[in-house]
Design an enzyme around this catalytic site. Structure first.
Site, short mmCIF file in Angstrom:
data_model
loop_
_atom_site.label_atom_id
_atom_site.label_comp_id
_atom_site.label_asym_id
_atom_site.label_seq_id
_atom_site.Cartn_x
_atom_site.Cartn_y
_atom_site.Cartn_z
N GLY A 1 31.95 39.05 40.28
CA GLY A 1 33.04 38.62 39.88
C GLY A 1 33.27 37.83 38.16
O GLY A 1 32.51 38.51 37.69
N SER B 1 41.69 26.28 38.91
CA SER B 1 42.05 27.38 38.71
C SER B 1 42.97 26.10 38.48
O SER B 1 43.93 25.36 38.91
CB SER B 1 42.00 27.58 40.60
OG SER B 1 42.95 27.72 40.82
N TYR C 1 41.22 23.49 48.98
CA TYR C 1 40.98 24.12 48.01
C TYR C 1 41.76 22.99 46.70
O TYR C 1 40.85 22.85 45.35
CB TYR C 1 41.56 25.32 47.53
CG TYR C 1 41.05 26.58 46.63
CD1 TYR C 1 39.98 26.62 46.87
CD2 TYR C 1 41.65 26.59 45.97
CE1 TYR C 1 39.10 27.58 45.66
CE2 TYR C 1 41.82 26.93 44.47
CZ TYR C 1 40.31 27.60 44.19
OH TYR C 1 39.68 28.74 42.61
N PRO D 1 41.60 29.45 35.68
CA PRO D 1 41.83 30.79 36.06
C PRO D 1 43.38 31.04 36.39
O PRO D 1 43.34 29.90 37.57
CB PRO D 1 40.74 31.65 36.73
CG PRO D 1 39.83 30.39 36.37
CD PRO D 1 39.92 29.26 36.15
#
Length: 250
Positions: free
Chosen positions: A18, A144, A157, A187
């Site tokens: 990944g 994230s 998360y 990202p």
């Protein structure tokens, strides 16, 4: 084209596939000696072997980066073989089940905190002394954009990724005098192996909310990390850099 690095060591956790694998290979292109970490020995060695085949310098250092003793032993093994870690990329992640509030319990939240808060803390404490002795370094975290975008079932998360922003900004203020920068790359949705085939209607709906109408690829993240690891980014610290093609949250 930036000048290649001469002898610097970069550690990338979770680099058996990944985003981590793409980051490891990109830093090797820039001349970094790459320490490839993954919990699984075989994928870590596959990444390291690919770097060596391409002419770079790399070795696998499998370890559980949520275990204090394992992290200390790994960083010492890297120092013994290659030298001190000057770039540390905290990319390792764990299972990411979708769990709504009714089923969410504290142990599930702790699982996210293990990877996104505890692991970066252990890594920083292990590598910062070597960075100080060398006159500087880079701590780079992977966050994230889901923290901004939000999605049902992802609160545990998101909470851990938000805590990572706090670590990034706090450590940047502490380590600036040591010439150690601390930044976070957030990202957007970057499809990798585990996402499988994405239906056309899903892609169309997504791209309608994104300024750059294509899927992000691992190299988009790897290139951003490579810049933050470079000398050119020496005046950038405490920042959260979102790489998501200009996705519109609302």
């Amino acid at each position: 084209m930036r000048e290649p690095v001469d002898g610097g060591v970069a550690l990338i956790t979770g680099a058996g596939g990944g985003l981590g694998r793409a980051i490891a290979r990109r830093l090797a292109v820039d001349g970094w000696t790459v320490a490839v970490n993954d919990l699984r020995p075989e994928p870590a060695e596959e990444t390291a072997a690919a770097i060596r085949t391409a002419g770079g310098r790399a070795a696998a250092f499998p370890a559980d980066v949520t275990d204090p003793a394992a992290v200390d032993a790994m960083v010492e093994a890297i120092r013994t073989e290659f030298g001190p870690v000057l770039v540390s990329v905290a990319n390792a992640s764990g299972p990411q089940p979708v769990v709504g509030l009714d089923e969410l319990d504290w142990d599930q939240v702790l699982t996210h905190l293990e990877f996104f808060v505890k692991s970066p803390l252990l890594l920083a404490k292990a590598v910062v002394p070597g960075m100080r002795a060398a006159g500087g370094g880079r701590l780079i975290h992977l966050g994230s954009d889901l923290f901004d975008r939000a999605d049902p079932g992802w609160s545990g998360y998101m909470a851990a990724k938000g805590a990572l922003v706090g670590l990034t900004r706090g450590w940047a203020t502490e380590l600036g005098l040591d010439k150690i920068t601390v930044n976070l790359v957030a990202p957007g949705w970057i499809p990798v192996e585990r996402h499988g085939v994405i239906a056309d209607e899903v892609a169309d709906a997504w791209f309608a909310r994104q300024d750059v109408p294509r899927w992000g690829v691992p190299d988009d993240i790897a290139n951003t990390v490579a810049f933050l690891a470079s000398d050119e980014a020496g005046f950038i610290t405490g920042q959260r850099i979102t790489v998501n093609g200009g996705f519109h949250y609302l």
